[in-house]
Write a protein that holds these residues in place. Structure first.
Motif, PDB file in Angstrom:
ATOM      1  N   ASP A  53       0.831  -1.189   0.000  1.00  0.00           N
ATOM      2  CA  ASP A  53       0.000   0.000   0.000  1.00  0.00           C
ATOM      3  C   ASP A  53       0.871   1.246   0.000  1.00  0.00           C
ATOM      4  O   ASP A  53       2.074   1.197   0.267  1.00  0.00           O
ATOM      5  N   THR A  54       0.251   2.363  -0.314  1.00  0.00           N
ATOM      6  CA  THR A  54       0.989   3.614  -0.505  1.00  0.00           C
ATOM      7  C   THR A  54       1.751   4.016   0.746  1.00  0.00           C
ATOM      8  O   THR A  54       2.918   4.429   0.676  1.00  0.00           O
ATOM      9  N   ARG A  55       1.122   3.889   1.910  1.00  0.00           N
ATOM     10  CA  ARG A  55       1.766   4.281   3.156  1.00  0.00           C
ATOM     11  C   ARG A  55       3.008   3.439   3.420  1.00  0.00           C
ATOM     12  O   ARG A  55       4.063   3.951   3.828  1.00  0.00           O
ATOM     13  N   GLN A  56       2.889   2.160   3.174  1.00  0.00           N
ATOM     14  CA  GLN A  56       4.006   1.250   3.378  1.00  0.00           C
ATOM     15  C   GLN A  56       5.163   1.575   2.435  1.00  0.00           C
ATOM     16  O   GLN A  56       6.321   1.639   2.840  1.00  0.00           O
ATOM     17  N   ASP A  58       5.756   4.428   0.840  1.00  0.00           N
ATOM     18  CA  ASP A  58       6.342   5.736   1.132  1.00  0.00           C
ATOM     19  C   ASP A  58       7.340   5.631   2.280  1.00  0.00           C
ATOM     20  O   ASP A  58       8.416   6.248   2.238  1.00  0.00           O
ATOM     21  N   ALA A  59       6.990   4.839   3.312  1.00  0.00           N
ATOM     22  CA  ALA A  59       7.901   4.670   4.445  1.00  0.00           C
ATOM     23  C   ALA A  59       9.167   3.936   4.020  1.00  0.00           C
ATOM     24  O   ALA A  59      10.280   4.282   4.444  1.00  0.00           O
TER      25      ALA A  59
END
Length: 333
Positions: A53-56, A58-59
Motif C-alpha cells: 500500500d501507498t503508506r508502506q 512511502d515509508a
C-alpha cells in the motif's frame, strides 16, 4: 552507471550511523504479503504479489532516501540529475548495495550477506520484510527487473570479505563484472533499456569508474589489506607489494599507474557512446559518471601519480563543473 556506489561504496559512514537498524527484519509498519516471483528466461521477472500500500511504500522509500542522502558519492550525486519519478528507485538500489557493503566491509560477515540474499529472495517471492526490500520489490515489479544484478552484487561483496587480489587484468575485469556493472544495468532497466549493446557500453563506464577509484584509493585500500593492481602488471613494471606499503613513488610505480590509467581512460571514453543511445533523462548521468571517472584520472596525473601523500579527489566545484557539462550534453574537457 556507477558502482554499488561511487562506483565504490568504500570509506563512507556505515548505514547504522543513521540511527536505524540495518538488520534484516520485519518492517515496522503494515505489511501485505503473498504472491510469487517467476523468471521468464534470463531477462524478465514477473512479480505476481500485490504491490504494497501507498503508506508502506512511502515509508520504505523514505528509509532508502535517508540512507542515500547520508553519503556524498558519485552515485547519489548523479541521481539528482535523473527525472524525479526515477529517483526513489535509484535510492532503493543504492540502499540495497550500501547495506550489503556494510556487511562486507564493516562486519566482514559472509553470514550476513547470505541472510541479505535470503531477504532478497523473499522480496522476489512476494514477501519482503526489510524496508529496503519492500522498496526493491516494488521497483523490480514496476520495471520488470530480474534478480541477477542484485545477486551479482552480493557475489562481489562476498569476495571482498575473503579478498585474494587479482592475478591478471582479466581477473580484475571479472571482479568488476559483479561489483560495478550490475549497478549500471539496474539503472538501464529503470529507463526501459534491456539490450546487449547498451549494457556493454554501460559496463565500460561502470568498470572504468571503479578502476579510477581503485587507482585513486591505493593508499586507503592498502590499509585494508587490499591491492587491486593485477599481480602480472606489477611484475611487468617491477613494483612489489612492499613498495606499495612503503609508499614508494618510484619511476616503476609511475609507469604502472600510467599503464592502468591509460586502459581505464580508454574504457570510459568508449563507454560514453552510450550517451547517444539514451534519452536526455539518462544522458546527463552517463556523462556525469564517465566525466567523473575521467576527472579522477586527471586528478591523479595532476599530483604526479602520488596517491600515497594524499588522496587525489574531486572538490564540490569539480562536481558542479561535471554537472554543468553533463546538462549541456557533453563531457568536461
Amino acid at each position: 552507471m556507477g558502482a554499488a556506489g561511487s562506483s565504490r561504496l568504500d570509506s563512507v559512514r556505515p548505514a547504522a550511523d543513521l540511527g536505524v537498524s540495518i538488520e534484516p527484519q520485519r518492517a515496522k509498519f503494515d505489511e501485505r504479503q503473498g504472491g510469487s516471483a517467476t523468471v521468464s528466461g534470463a531477462a524478465v521477472v514477473e512479480l505476481t504479489a500485490a504491490p504494497a500500500d501507498t503508506r508502506q511504500l512511502d515509508a520504505a522509500y523514505a528509509w532508502c532516501r535517508k540512507l542515500a542522502r547520508s553519503h556524498y558519492e558519485n552515485f547519489t550525486i548523479a541521481s539528482c540529475l535523473m527525472p524525479r519519478g526515477i529517483r526513489r528507485h535509484v535510492h532503493a538500489i543504492y540502499a540495497y548495495a550500501r547495506i550489503a557493503d556494510d556487511f562486507a566491509d564493516e562486519q566482514r560477515s559472509i553470514a550476513r550477506l547470505d541472510q541479505w540474499q535470503h531477504e532478497l529472495e523473499l522480496a522476489y517471492s512476494g514477501a519482503p520484510r526489510h524496508p529496503v526490500m519492500i522498496a526493491v520489490a516494488d521497483t523490480a515489479r514496476r520495471y520488470q527487473i530480474p534478480p541477477e544484478p542484485f545477486v551479482d552484487l552480493l557475489k562481489a561483496f562476498r569476495s571482498d570479505v575473503n579478498f585474494q587480489g587479482f592475478e591478471t587484468a582479466t581477473d580484475l575485469l571479472s571482479y568488476a563484472r559483479y561489483s560495478a556493472n550490475p549497478v549500471g544495468r539496474l539503472v538501464l532497466y529503470l529507463f526501459g533499456f534491456r539490450d546487449p549493446e547498451r549494457q556493454r557500453l554501460s559496463d565500460l563506464i561502470c568498470t572504468g569508474l571503479q578502476f579510477a577509484n581503485f587507482w585513486q584509493d591505493v593508499a586507503i585500500d592498502l590499509a585494508k589489506g587490499r591491492i587491486y593492481f593485477p599481480r602480472r602488471d606489477m611484475d611487468q613494471y617491477q613494483v612489489t607489494a612492499d613498495d606499495l606499503r612503503h609508499g614508494k613513488l618510484t619511476a616503476s610505480f609511475i609507469g604502472l599507474m600510467r599503464h592502468e590509467i591509460l586502459r581505464t581512460r580508454e574504457m570510459l571514453l568508449a563507454g560514453t557512446a552510450l550517451s547517444t543511445l539514451v534519452g536526455r533523462g539518462l544522458r546527463r548521468d552517463v556523462l556525469m559518471f564517465a566525466g567523473g571517472g575521467l576527472a579522477i584520472l586527471r586528478a591523479i596525473e595532476h599530483v604526479g601519480y602520488d596517491v600515497f601523500s594524499a588522496r587525489p579527489k574531486l572538490t564540490r566545484l569539480d562536481y558542479v563543473k561535471l554537472g554543468w557539462h553533463a546538462f549541456g550534453g557533453r563531457l568536461q574537457p
